[in-house]
Design an enzyme around this catalytic site. Structure first.
Site, PDB file in Angstrom:
ATOM      1  CG  MET A  10     -26.934  15.800  10.227  1.00 21.84           C
ATOM      2  SD  MET A  10     -26.001  15.990  11.423  1.00 21.84           S
ATOM      3  CE  MET A  10     -26.923  15.836  12.997  1.00 21.84           C
ATOM      4  CD  GLU A  11     -27.822  20.495   8.209  1.00 27.73           C
ATOM      5  OE1 GLU A  11     -27.379  20.053   7.340  1.00 27.73           O
ATOM      6  OE2 GLU A  11     -27.295  20.447   9.336  1.00 27.73           O
ATOM      7  CG  ASP A  15     -18.614  12.133   6.309  1.00 27.17           C
ATOM      8  OD1 ASP A  15     -19.279  11.362   6.543  1.00 27.17           O
ATOM      9  OD2 ASP A  15     -19.039  13.384   6.518  1.00 27.17           O
ATOM     10  CD  GLU A  31     -22.050  23.230   5.572  1.00 25.87           C
ATOM     11  OE1 GLU A  31     -22.128  22.066   5.334  1.00 25.87           O
ATOM     12  OE2 GLU A  31     -22.792  23.751   6.303  1.00 25.87           O
ATOM     13  N   GLY A  83     -22.361  13.172   4.029  1.00 18.12           N
ATOM     14  CA  GLY A  83     -21.508  11.825   3.992  1.00 18.12           C
ATOM     15  C   GLY A  83     -21.781  11.186   2.660  1.00 18.12           C
TER      16      GLY A  83
END
Ligand code: SAH
Length: 236
Positions: free
Chosen positions: A173-174, A197, A12, A78
């Site tokens: 997740m962050e 995704d 990233e 996601g």
């Protein structure tokens, strides 16, 4: 003005590091902080690692040690609902979907003894991000709630629940832990993610296929955002 730029994974930050004038590299908590100029803006860029603890530690170091004035988080996520790989999401709200103090009658996501659980990005940064997105016509851009948890979501049941319960359009997740640290330190922040995704059972395969495209799309928005910021700074 000094900007803190956080990503979770090296994929990233690749385009940024390839194009940033780096003056200094410093290591704290196992994370390398790249100090330099990116798109005309003084920037500290860092790969924090995956999850809420890594991203929270990293955000606090950016604020306390490097004294950044703003925090930007980019990366992949996601997609929930109609969002497809490659689409971009600007978060106008961030919630930690894995916080559960329901045993004390708190709604899911609510953080006990904190005055909010729904972290809002800085209005000015949000405006600039919208403007930055208008300059791009070959990507679908969404604005909405991103939910964060220490879980890779790969079940459409869970993804649908995140949409139903939290009104989420993307999960990662962050983002919300970065947002919480920025909020507690009264530092403006924004989170921009591109979809890798659909958070369903094919998520890990799709993730591997789309991570580079998604990372590039998030970086394109970031570049436009920074160009706008550097124009604003010049006019000051
Ligand atoms: N493939 C990686 C693990 C990636 S974890 C490895 O082997 O190490 C997923 C990362 O992408 C996290 O940083 C998260 O923020 C983001 N992400 C993308 N899709 C996600 C999803 N469906 N659920 C949760 N996080 C997702």
């Amino acid at each position: 003005m000094k900007l803190g730029l956080i990503v979770a994974m090296e994929e990233e930050l690749k385009i940024v590091l390839d194009n940033m004038d780096i003056n200094e590299k410093t290591e704290y908590a196992g994370m390398i902080f790249y100090d330099g100029i990116y798109k005309g803006v003084k920037t500290i860029a860092v790969i924090c690692g995956i999850g809420k603890v890594n991203s929270a530690i990293c955000t606090q170091i950016l604020i306390s040690t490097f004294e950044v004035d703003k925090v930007i988080n980019i990366g992949v996520a996601g997609g929930i609902g109609e969002l497809e790989p490659g689409d971009v999401v600007i978060a106008n709200s961030l919630v930690q979907h894995d916080v559960d103090a329901s045993g004390f009658n708190y709604d899911l996501g609510r953080i006990p003894r904190l005055d909010t659980f729904d972290f809002k990005p800085d209005r000015e940064l949000l405006e600039i991000a919208r403007k930055a997105c208008k300059k791009i016509d070959n990507h679908k851009i969404y604005e909405g709630r991103i939910v964060t948890g220490d879980q890779f979501i790969n079940s459409s049941e869970k993804a649908n629940w995140l949409k139903r319960y939290f009104g989420a359009i993307a999960c990662e997740m962050e983002g919300a832990s970065i947002a919480q640290v920025a909020y507690l330190n009264k530092i403006p922040f924004i989170v921009i993610r591109s979809i890798s995704d659909n958070a369903d059972k094919k998520a890990s395969i799709s993730f591997d296929e789309f991570i580079n495209i998604a990372a590039e799309n998030a970086t394109i928005i970031l570049e436009n955002l920074l160009k706008e910021i550097s124009k604003i700074e010049e006019d000051k």
